[in-house]
Enzyme design. Structure first.
Site, PDB file in Angstrom:
ATOM      1  N   ASN A  11       0.867  -1.177   0.000  1.00 40.91           N
ATOM      2  CA  ASN A  11       0.000   0.000   0.000  1.00 40.91           C
ATOM      3  C   ASN A  11       0.906   1.230   0.000  1.00 40.91           C
ATOM      4  O   ASN A  11       1.518   1.545   1.013  1.00 40.91           O
ATOM      5  CB  ASN A  11      -0.891  -0.038   1.259  1.00 40.91           C
ATOM      6  CG  ASN A  11      -1.684   1.237   1.434  1.00 40.91           C
ATOM      7  OD1 ASN A  11      -1.782   2.067   0.528  1.00 40.91           O
ATOM      8  ND2 ASN A  11      -2.261   1.411   2.628  1.00 40.91           N
ATOM      9  N   LYS A  13       0.135   4.248  -0.174  1.00 37.86           N
ATOM     10  CA  LYS A  13      -0.488   5.443   0.426  1.00 37.86           C
ATOM     11  C   LYS A  13      -0.299   6.643  -0.520  1.00 37.86           C
ATOM     12  O   LYS A  13      -0.296   6.445  -1.728  1.00 37.86           O
ATOM     13  CB  LYS A  13       0.063   5.686   1.835  1.00 37.86           C
ATOM     14  CG  LYS A  13      -0.017   4.399   2.679  1.00 37.86           C
ATOM     15  CD  LYS A  13       0.233   4.604   4.143  1.00 37.86           C
ATOM     16  CE  LYS A  13       0.105   3.257   4.863  1.00 37.86           C
ATOM     17  NZ  LYS A  13       0.195   3.349   6.312  1.00 37.86           N
ATOM     18  N   HIS A 101      -9.335   1.254   5.310  1.00 35.72           N
ATOM     19  CA  HIS A 101      -8.007   1.383   5.917  1.00 35.72           C
ATOM     20  C   HIS A 101      -8.118   2.333   7.114  1.00 35.72           C
ATOM     21  O   HIS A 101      -8.898   3.291   7.083  1.00 35.72           O
ATOM     22  CB  HIS A 101      -7.008   1.934   4.894  1.00 35.72           C
ATOM     23  CG  HIS A 101      -5.597   1.899   5.405  1.00 35.72           C
ATOM     24  ND1 HIS A 101      -5.104   2.868   6.251  1.00 35.72           N
ATOM     25  CD2 HIS A 101      -4.605   1.003   5.233  1.00 35.72           C
ATOM     26  CE1 HIS A 101      -3.852   2.563   6.560  1.00 35.72           C
ATOM     27  NE2 HIS A 101      -3.528   1.433   5.958  1.00 35.72           N
ATOM     28  N   GLU A 103      -6.454   4.729   8.116  1.00 35.02           N
ATOM     29  CA  GLU A 103      -6.283   6.160   7.809  1.00 35.02           C
ATOM     30  C   GLU A 103      -7.570   6.735   7.210  1.00 35.02           C
ATOM     31  O   GLU A 103      -7.909   7.897   7.443  1.00 35.02           O
ATOM     32  CB  GLU A 103      -5.078   6.345   6.873  1.00 35.02           C
ATOM     33  CG  GLU A 103      -3.773   6.146   7.634  1.00 35.02           C
ATOM     34  CD  GLU A 103      -2.631   5.531   6.836  1.00 35.02           C
ATOM     35  OE1 GLU A 103      -2.662   5.586   5.593  1.00 35.02           O
ATOM     36  OE2 GLU A 103      -1.701   4.989   7.469  1.00 35.02           O
ATOM     37  N   GLU A 173      -4.849  -4.715  10.876  1.00 32.10           N
ATOM     38  CA  GLU A 173      -3.770  -3.732  11.032  1.00 32.10           C
ATOM     39  C   GLU A 173      -3.968  -2.946  12.321  1.00 32.10           C
ATOM     40  O   GLU A 173      -4.771  -2.008  12.362  1.00 32.10           O
ATOM     41  CB  GLU A 173      -3.785  -2.736   9.860  1.00 32.10           C
ATOM     42  CG  GLU A 173      -3.566  -3.360   8.507  1.00 32.10           C
ATOM     43  CD  GLU A 173      -3.048  -2.328   7.508  1.00 32.10           C
ATOM     44  OE1 GLU A 173      -1.951  -2.537   6.986  1.00 32.10           O
ATOM     45  OE2 GLU A 173      -3.722  -1.311   7.283  1.00 32.10           O
ATOM     46  N   GLY A 179       3.176   2.475  10.640  1.00 31.24           N
ATOM     47  CA  GLY A 179       4.129   3.562  10.437  1.00 31.24           C
ATOM     48  C   GLY A 179       4.917   3.925  11.681  1.00 31.24           C
ATOM     49  O   GLY A 179       5.569   4.966  11.727  1.00 31.24           O
ATOM     50  N   SER A 219       4.023  -2.055  10.159  1.00 31.85           N
ATOM     51  CA  SER A 219       5.476  -2.151  10.261  1.00 31.85           C
ATOM     52  C   SER A 219       6.037  -3.515   9.835  1.00 31.85           C
ATOM     53  O   SER A 219       6.974  -4.033  10.459  1.00 31.85           O
ATOM     54  CB  SER A 219       5.951  -1.778  11.670  1.00 31.85           C
ATOM     55  OG  SER A 219       5.600  -0.436  11.960  1.00 31.85           O
TER      56      SER A 219
HETATM   57  P1  13P Z   1       3.435   0.478   7.586  1.00 29.37           P
HETATM   58  O1  13P Z   1       3.904  -0.806   6.964  1.00 29.37           O
HETATM   59  O2  13P Z   1       4.136   1.680   7.063  1.00 29.37           O
HETATM   60  O3  13P Z   1       3.393   0.384   9.074  1.00 29.37           O
HETATM   61  O4  13P Z   1       1.897   0.667   7.116  1.00 29.37           O
HETATM   62  C1  13P Z   1       1.009  -0.366   7.272  1.00 29.37           C
HETATM   63  C2  13P Z   1      -0.224  -0.038   6.520  1.00 29.37           C
HETATM   64  O5  13P Z   1      -0.981   0.830   6.908  1.00 29.37           O
HETATM   65  C3  13P Z   1      -0.498  -0.775   5.272  1.00 29.37           C
HETATM   66  O6  13P Z   1      -1.784  -0.558   4.836  1.00 29.37           O
END
Ligand code: 13P
Length: 257
Positions: A11, A13, A101, A103, A173, A179, A219
Site C-alpha cells: 500500500n 499510500k 483502511h 487512515e 492492522e 508507520g 510495520s
Molecule cells: P506500515 O507498513 O508503514 O506500518 O503501514 C502499514 C499499513 O498501513 C499498510 O496498509
C-alpha cells in the site's frame, strides 16, 4: 480444502507520482525472481493517478503482479466530484480494493457503514475487497482489541455474501503498529488474526472461513516477515512504508528464498 494462497500487498499510500511509480515497479521487478511469484499473490496499490502507468508496465513487461486501489466510492457514476468508482477501477484491470483502511477511518471519517457500502460496491463488480480492521493503542491497553475488531468486522461485512473464499480478504492492522516501527509480535498478530477468522467462521461457516485470507499489516519489514508468515492464521501482509523501497519489498515478497 486447498491451502490458502498467501497474498502480499504493498500500500503506497500518498507516495510517488506516476513517473516515480514506473521506476519503483521496474526496480521491484528487477529484484524479484520468477519463483517469488509462484504460489502467492503479489499486489501493488499505488495512488489513483498512478494506476494507469502501473497497469501499462505490468502488462507490457508481463509481470505477474496484481493491481490494487486504496479506496473507492460506492456509487457507479454520477455527480460525486473527486470520487472514483469501482467500474472505473475495473477498466484499469484493478483486482483488489482496500476498504476501510485505518487512515480512511480516522482521517476521513469512514464508519463501518461506509466501509460496508464500499465493500458491497467492490463485490458487485467482481473485484476483491481487502477489508481493513484494527484497534487503537488505547483500545488495546484497555483489553478491548478483540471486541473492537469483531465489531468492525460485523459492521463492515453486514449483508456481504462470500461464496468464493478467495474473493474477500481481511487485513488486520493494529493502528498502533502502522508507520511506527512497532510491529505486533508474531504471537499477538496470530492471536488477533485467529480472532478475525473465528468471527469469519460465525459469519460464513467453517469451510468458507478456512479458505479466506487474513493479512497482517503494521510495520512489516524484511526482518519480521518470515516470523509473521509462519503463523497459522496469517496468510499475507499489507505493507506500507517498506513497499516504497524496491529492495525491501522484494525481500518481503521473496521471504521464502
Ligand atoms: P506500515 O507498513 O508503514 O506500518 O503501514 C502499514 C499499513 O498501513 C499498510 O496498509
Amino acid at each position: 480444502m486447498a491451502a490458502r494462497t498467501p497474498i502480499i500487498a504493498g500500500n503506497w499510500k500518498m507516495h510517488r507520482d506516476h513517473l516515480e511509480a514506473i521506476q519503483l515497479v521496474q526496480k521491484l521487478a528487477y529484484h524479484l525472481e520468477e519463483d517469488d511469484y509462484e504460489g502467492q499473490e503479489v499486489v501493488l496499490c499505488p495512488p489513483f493517478v498512478s494506476l494507469r502507468s502501473v497497469q501499462t508496465i505490468l502488462q507490457s513487461d508481463r509481470l505477474p503482479m496484481q493491481l490494487g486501489a486504496q479506496t473507492c466510492y460506492d456509487q457507479d457514476e454520477g455527480a460525486f466530484t473527486g470520487e472514483i468508482s469501482v467500474p472505473m477501477l475495473e477498466r484499469l484491470d484493478v483486482t483488489y480494493v482496500l476498504a476501510g483502511h485505518s487512515e480512511r477511518r480516522e482521517l476521513f471519517g469512514e464508519t463501518d457503514e461506509v466501509v460496508n457500502a464500499k465493500t458491497a460496491a467492490i463485490q458487485r463488480h467482481g473485484l476483491r475487497p481487502i477489508v481493513c480492521v484494527g484497534e487503537s493503542l488505547e483500545q488495546r491497553e484497555a483489553g478491548q482489541a478483540v471486541e473492537v475488531v469483531t465489531e468492525q468486522l460485523r459492521g463492515s461485512l453486514a449483508g456481504i455474501d462470500v461464496s468464493d473464499p478467495e474473493a474477500l480478504v481481511v487485513a488486520y492492522e493494529p493502528v498502533w503498529a502502522i508507520g511506527t516501527g512497532r510491529t505486533a509480535t508474531p504471537d499477538d498478530a496470530q492471536e488477533m488474526c485467529a480472532a478475525v477468522r473465528a468471527e469469519l467462521r460465525s459469519l460464513y461457516g467453517e469451510d468458507t472461513a478456512t479458505g479466506m485470507r487474513v493479512q497482517y499489516g503494521g510495520s512489516v519489514k524484511p526482518g519480521n516477515i518470515r516470523a509473521l508468515m509462519a503463523e497459522a492464521d496469517i496468510d499475507g501482509a499489507l505493507v506500507g512504508g517498506a513497499s516504497l523501497s524496491s529492495e525491501d519489498f522484494a525481500l518481503i515478497v521473496g521471504h521464502r528464498r
